[in-house]
Design a protein around this motif. Structure first.
Motif, PDB file in Angstrom:
ATOM      1  N   PRO A  41       0.911  -1.176   0.055  1.00 45.71           N
ATOM      2  CA  PRO A  41      -0.069  -0.016  -0.089  1.00 45.71           C
ATOM      3  C   PRO A  41       0.616   1.317   0.100  1.00 45.71           C
ATOM      4  N   ARG A  42       1.874   1.260   0.683  1.00 42.54           N
ATOM      5  CA  ARG A  42       2.798   2.628   0.724  1.00 42.54           C
ATOM      6  C   ARG A  42       3.377   2.974  -0.629  1.00 42.54           C
ATOM      7  N   TYR A  43       3.270   2.019  -1.619  1.00 42.19           N
ATOM      8  CA  TYR A  43       4.045   2.341  -2.880  1.00 42.19           C
ATOM      9  C   TYR A  43       2.753   2.623  -4.037  1.00 42.19           C
ATOM     10  N   ARG A  44       1.410   2.336  -3.436  1.00 39.67           N
ATOM     11  CA  ARG A  44       0.489   2.402  -4.539  1.00 39.67           C
ATOM     12  C   ARG A  44      -0.019   3.765  -4.985  1.00 39.67           C
ATOM     13  N   GLN A  45       0.486   4.798  -3.990  1.00 39.40           N
ATOM     14  CA  GLN A  45       0.420   6.140  -4.606  1.00 39.40           C
ATOM     15  C   GLN A  45       1.165   6.577  -5.923  1.00 39.40           C
ATOM     16  N   ALA A  46       2.287   5.934  -5.856  1.00 43.89           N
ATOM     17  CA  ALA A  46       2.961   6.348  -7.128  1.00 43.89           C
ATOM     18  C   ALA A  46       2.571   5.255  -8.514  1.00 43.89           C
ATOM     19  N   ILE A  47       2.131   4.345  -8.090  1.00 41.87           N
ATOM     20  CA  ILE A  47       1.304   3.619  -9.140  1.00 41.87           C
ATOM     21  C   ILE A  47       0.111   4.310  -9.589  1.00 41.87           C
ATOM     22  N   THR A  48      -0.758   4.849  -8.803  1.00 43.28           N
ATOM     23  CA  THR A  48      -1.727   5.352  -9.087  1.00 43.28           C
ATOM     24  C   THR A  48      -1.651   6.598  -9.951  1.00 43.28           C
ATOM     25  N   VAL A  49      -0.585   7.153  -9.649  1.00 42.08           N
ATOM     26  CA  VAL A  49      -0.379   8.702 -10.323  1.00 42.08           C
ATOM     27  C   VAL A  49       0.203   8.251 -11.536  1.00 42.08           C
ATOM     28  N   ALA A  50       1.180   6.954 -11.636  1.00 43.19           N
ATOM     29  CA  ALA A  50       1.386   6.735 -13.074  1.00 43.19           C
ATOM     30  C   ALA A  50       0.071   6.387 -14.137  1.00 43.19           C
ATOM     31  N   ILE A  51      -0.799   5.743 -13.191  1.00 46.62           N
ATOM     32  CA  ILE A  51      -2.137   5.359 -13.930  1.00 46.62           C
ATOM     33  C   ILE A  51      -2.921   6.511 -14.601  1.00 46.62           C
ATOM     34  N   VAL A  52      -2.995   7.806 -13.825  1.00 48.43           N
ATOM     35  CA  VAL A  52      -3.552   8.783 -13.861  1.00 48.43           C
ATOM     36  C   VAL A  52      -2.827   9.574 -15.221  1.00 48.43           C
ATOM     37  N   VAL A  53      -1.472   9.517 -15.055  1.00 48.65           N
ATOM     38  CA  VAL A  53      -0.578  10.347 -16.096  1.00 48.65           C
ATOM     39  C   VAL A  53      -0.863   9.579 -17.392  1.00 48.65           C
ATOM     40  N   CYS A  54      -0.727   8.279 -17.695  1.00 48.79           N
ATOM     41  CA  CYS A  54      -1.066   7.473 -18.762  1.00 48.79           C
ATOM     42  C   CYS A  54      -2.450   7.508 -19.265  1.00 48.79           C
ATOM     43  N   GLY A  55      -3.503   7.722 -18.373  1.00 54.37           N
ATOM     44  CA  GLY A  55      -4.957   8.183 -18.706  1.00 54.37           C
ATOM     45  C   GLY A  55      -4.952   9.461 -19.364  1.00 54.37           C
ATOM     46  N   ILE A  56      -4.409  10.409 -18.761  1.00 55.27           N
ATOM     47  CA  ILE A  56      -4.477  11.759 -19.137  1.00 55.27           C
ATOM     48  C   ILE A  56      -3.832  11.876 -20.578  1.00 55.27           C
ATOM     49  N   ALA A  57      -2.860  11.112 -20.733  1.00 59.66           N
ATOM     50  CA  ALA A  57      -2.045  11.187 -22.171  1.00 59.66           C
ATOM     51  C   ALA A  57      -2.974  10.409 -23.047  1.00 59.66           C
ATOM     52  N   ALA A  58      -3.566   9.427 -22.679  1.00 59.06           N
ATOM     53  CA  ALA A  58      -4.319   8.543 -23.782  1.00 59.06           C
ATOM     54  C   ALA A  58      -5.446   9.623 -24.154  1.00 59.06           C
ATOM     55  N   TYR A  59      -6.052  10.290 -23.196  1.00 62.91           N
ATOM     56  CA  TYR A  59      -7.161  11.159 -23.541  1.00 62.91           C
ATOM     57  C   TYR A  59      -6.794  12.139 -24.638  1.00 62.91           C
ATOM     58  N   HIS A  60      -5.678  12.864 -24.290  1.00 61.47           N
ATOM     59  CA  HIS A  60      -5.265  13.899 -25.079  1.00 61.47           C
ATOM     60  C   HIS A  60      -4.666  13.441 -26.406  1.00 61.47           C
ATOM     61  N   TYR A  61      -4.154  12.361 -26.566  1.00 61.94           N
ATOM     62  CA  TYR A  61      -3.663  11.675 -27.740  1.00 61.94           C
ATOM     63  C   TYR A  61      -5.099  11.580 -28.817  1.00 61.94           C
ATOM     64  N   PHE A  62      -6.096  11.276 -27.966  1.00 59.38           N
ATOM     65  CA  PHE A  62      -7.478  11.034 -28.938  1.00 59.38           C
ATOM     66  C   PHE A  62      -7.818  12.137 -29.208  1.00 59.38           C
ATOM     67  N   ARG A  63      -7.722  13.213 -28.600  1.00 57.29           N
ATOM     68  CA  ARG A  63      -8.047  14.502 -29.253  1.00 57.29           C
ATOM     69  C   ARG A  63      -6.973  14.980 -30.470  1.00 57.29           C
ATOM     70  N   ILE A  64      -5.874  14.691 -29.990  1.00 58.64           N
ATOM     71  CA  ILE A  64      -4.728  15.282 -31.052  1.00 58.64           C
ATOM     72  C   ILE A  64      -4.832  14.433 -32.500  1.00 58.64           C
ATOM     73  N   PHE A  65      -5.216  13.018 -32.138  1.00 59.00           N
ATOM     74  CA  PHE A  65      -5.621  12.142 -33.431  1.00 59.00           C
ATOM     75  C   PHE A  65      -6.890  12.493 -34.101  1.00 59.00           C
TER      76      PHE A  65
END
Length: 272
Positions: A41-65
């Motif tokens: 659990p103490r390291y899940r915050q880092a992984i959660t942030v990584a998920i959010v980063v990749c999700g934000i990037a995927a959304y914006h690349y859909f818009r760019i596409f």
């Protein structure tokens, strides 16, 4: 820098790289979400942030596409000919800067979070890094959209100041905290900073193309491909390395957890 005409090959190159980024970001986020219970659990915050980063990037690349497909059209049957800019429609480069304004500070949050430092040390590093990252992107945008090379150079120089400060924090101040990390991940964390530097180095190169009098369709396509590859490395690849560090540190911290994970892997292997 947006060209009036793209050849079929140039159009296909940008189209395919944008598609590659969407797939990379989206499925990295899915993998990390599924794998979240495999770290403490103490390291899940880092992984959660990584998920959010990749999700934000995927959304914006859909818009760019979508913006790219709308901006360039072919009048030839089946899209076999050249692609010209659609009347009244322009490719929106601003989506990238909105993405970077959100994700670049979060990439630094990922790194600090996976270190699991003392709260005071962690807060101090974040208070330095996050505002500097946001300022770096905000200062770069006016130059990106300007057709004046003087303004482009001025804002490029201004955005370099917070970038240099980020490097100072990562390679000087953060180095003091690496000694507190397990030996098994110390080198990986150190190299992770160079991965950020390497991937971020693509952006100023593309930014400087007009100042070097490099323009035209080939230069624009090169920029889009460079941005796409850099975003894959800086977000998806970086996130997978962060996950590997979190997993290794989880094993170091808790032998019982490591044993249960090893048993889980053995069961999975036997089912294959």
């Amino acid at each position: 820098m947006i060209p009036d005409i793209l050849s079929q090959g140039q159009y296909a190159t940008v189209y395919n790289f944008l598609s590659l980024v969407i797939a990379s970001q989206l499925f990295t986020a899915v993998f990390l979400l599924i794998s979240l219970p495999r770290v403490l659990p103490r390291y899940r915050q880092a992984i959660t942030v990584a998920i959010v980063v990749c999700g934000i990037a995927a959304y914006h690349y859909f818009r760019i596409f979508d913006s790219f497909k709308d901006a360039f059209i072919s009048k030839a049957a089946g899209g076999a000919g050249d692609y010209s800019q659609a009347v009244g429609v322009s490719f929106n480069e601003g989506y990238r800067y909105v993405d970077w304004l959100l994700t670049v500070p979060l990439l630094l949050v990922e790194l600090i979070a996976v270190l699991a430092l003392a709260r005071k040390v962690q807060s101090g590093l974040l208070m330095r890094l996050v505002p500097a990252a946001a300022l770096m992107i905000a200062l770069g945008y006016p130059g990106e959209i300007s057709g004046d090379n003087g303004l482009r150079g001025l804002f490029g120089l201004l955005s370099t100041i917070p970038f240099a400060y980020i490097l100072y924090v990562l390679f000087v101040q953060l180095s003091k905290s690496l000694n507190t990390q397990p030996v098994s991940v110390r080198k990986t964390i150190g190299r992770l900073r160079f991965l950020l530097l390497l991937s971020w180095g693509v952006y100023p190169i593309a930014y400087l193309l007009p100042l070097l009098n490099i323009s035209g369709a080939d230069a624009w396509v090169f920029k889009q491909v460079g941005y796409s590859v850099a975003d894959i490395v800086a977000k998806a690849v970086y996130a997978l390395i962060i996950f590997g560090i979190a997993k290794a540190k989880s094993y170091e911290d808790n032998a019982e957890f490591a044993a249960s994970e090893a048993a889980h892997d053995d069961v999975a292997s036997s089912r294959r």
